[in-house]
Write an enzyme that holds these catalytic residues in place. Sequence first.
Site: not given
Length: 550
Positions: A11, A20
């Site tokens: 994730e 990210e």
Amino acid sequence: MQERANILVTELFDTELIGEGALPSYEHAHMHLVQTGCEAVPHRATIYAQLVESDMLWKWAQMRPIDVDGHRLMPPGAVQECAGAPSVCDIQLSQVPTDAFTAISPVCTMFSVDFSKPVSSAAQSYTVRFKSQTGGRAQVVLSWWDIDMDPEGNIVCTMAPSWSYADPHAYPWRDHWMQSVYFLPAEENVSEGEELMLMVSHDDYSLWYSLTHSEQNDVRVAPFRPCCTCQAHLVWTRPRFGELNDEQRTESYVSALRSILKPDSVCLSVSDGSLLPVFAHLLGSKKVFSLESSGMAKQVIEQVLHTNSLKDGVQLLGIRAEQLSLADLDGNQISVLMGEPYFSTSLLPWHSLFFWYCRTAVAQLLQPDATILPRAATLYAVAVEFQDLWRIRFPCGTCEGFDVSPMDEMIQRSLDFRESWEAEPHPLWEYPCRALTKPCPVMTFDFTQCVPEQPISSDGAVPFTGRGRCHGVALWMEYQLTDDISVSMGLTKAVSQEGACEWNPHRKQGVFFFRSAKETSGDGREDLSYSLTFEPHSGDIKMDFSITES
């Protein structure tokens, strides 16, 4: 690891998907950690985009001309030609009404990434050809993604906005992943039926979009993502651009200034990157000074003045209020002290009370009958039932058959600290709620006087008029510019009979969450009780709200 893995579970995503570091992380995993032909969960991600014209959103990207008493204040050329801030604008796109934009393209599938195969973080571009659905100005790209959890795509997690659903009620609300708004480097006129190419480019952490016409064949990746070259997009946030472009708001300030300014007025403005001093000059003030302690903000306002041949109309002082002397004002005492107020460091509504402290710092430089604008500020509160925002603070219990109560308990323990009993900032236009009480003034600050030495306290109760589930209290400031002109940083219209709220989209409001929701009857049996204390030495407001039986 004793051996390479054959299943990769991750994730690594954000609203922009890759912000990210998903791409370099997957790249590294395939090179060093997993077997060839492994399975990844999730299996693949797909980016979608739609090109639109939207006056509402474009106001967040560019400064518009502003009309002030027959003068047209033009934005600097450097600002108009600037590609804008490079960072993504992530919002709850479901709260942008469909009549606030016109679709120029269909929803386009821009590209997909298969996480079970080697992934590259190298810069790449992808193009999609389409015919314009309508003529207009191509300005903004609305974008989101979905992920297929399994290879067949039977289990899909999508970020598509609610208005893209056949049944909007089936929309799963999220706040950790939202949707993205990208602003084209410049708006382009397009014709209905015109062949266009929408290009998305990415590096290892970010995406950007560009539009080309079909006859232009250069579709190479841009070597660098667009970035701000004018400094205005670094000084003013996107909501701040929207605020400066708000015609109704500008008219309130101009009307207030028009009513108090005289030909011999000596004005001092205290706000960050504000156009109020420019307005004051255009309205005929004798002298206008403006405190701009940020060097970058000072340069942006200098650009505005230079573009409009007003360089000598406003004297910008790169100092703080407590450093100001009579010499800085060329020996003039201040007859009008003004502010929006707006400060770039403000998070909660009452942080703009910094204006009050500045007013106190320059008290000795004010004429005895000096006018203060705004003359006062009032903190308002209303008890609300949130449609979805309550989810960020309340326990999960059981999720997909998993008992996550240990996590709930850990979070609840962290909420026992005093810091978690305070209000937090949220742009409530993105988070629908329903008022369960009437909006109520809970504390007033008189800017015509200096900040007091002693704390200010306010206690009271407001009856619940709506039946529902009360999650917390929304708080905002309203500034009294003159006797008959005020501007609200919160509710922009009266609450409807059903309790519907319309919020100022350019400022964040404060939200005080209750530890647990409570049902209210709306028949006067319950009150919202409040106790607030303004601490002059810190500028903070200690607050406590509770639901009590009448």
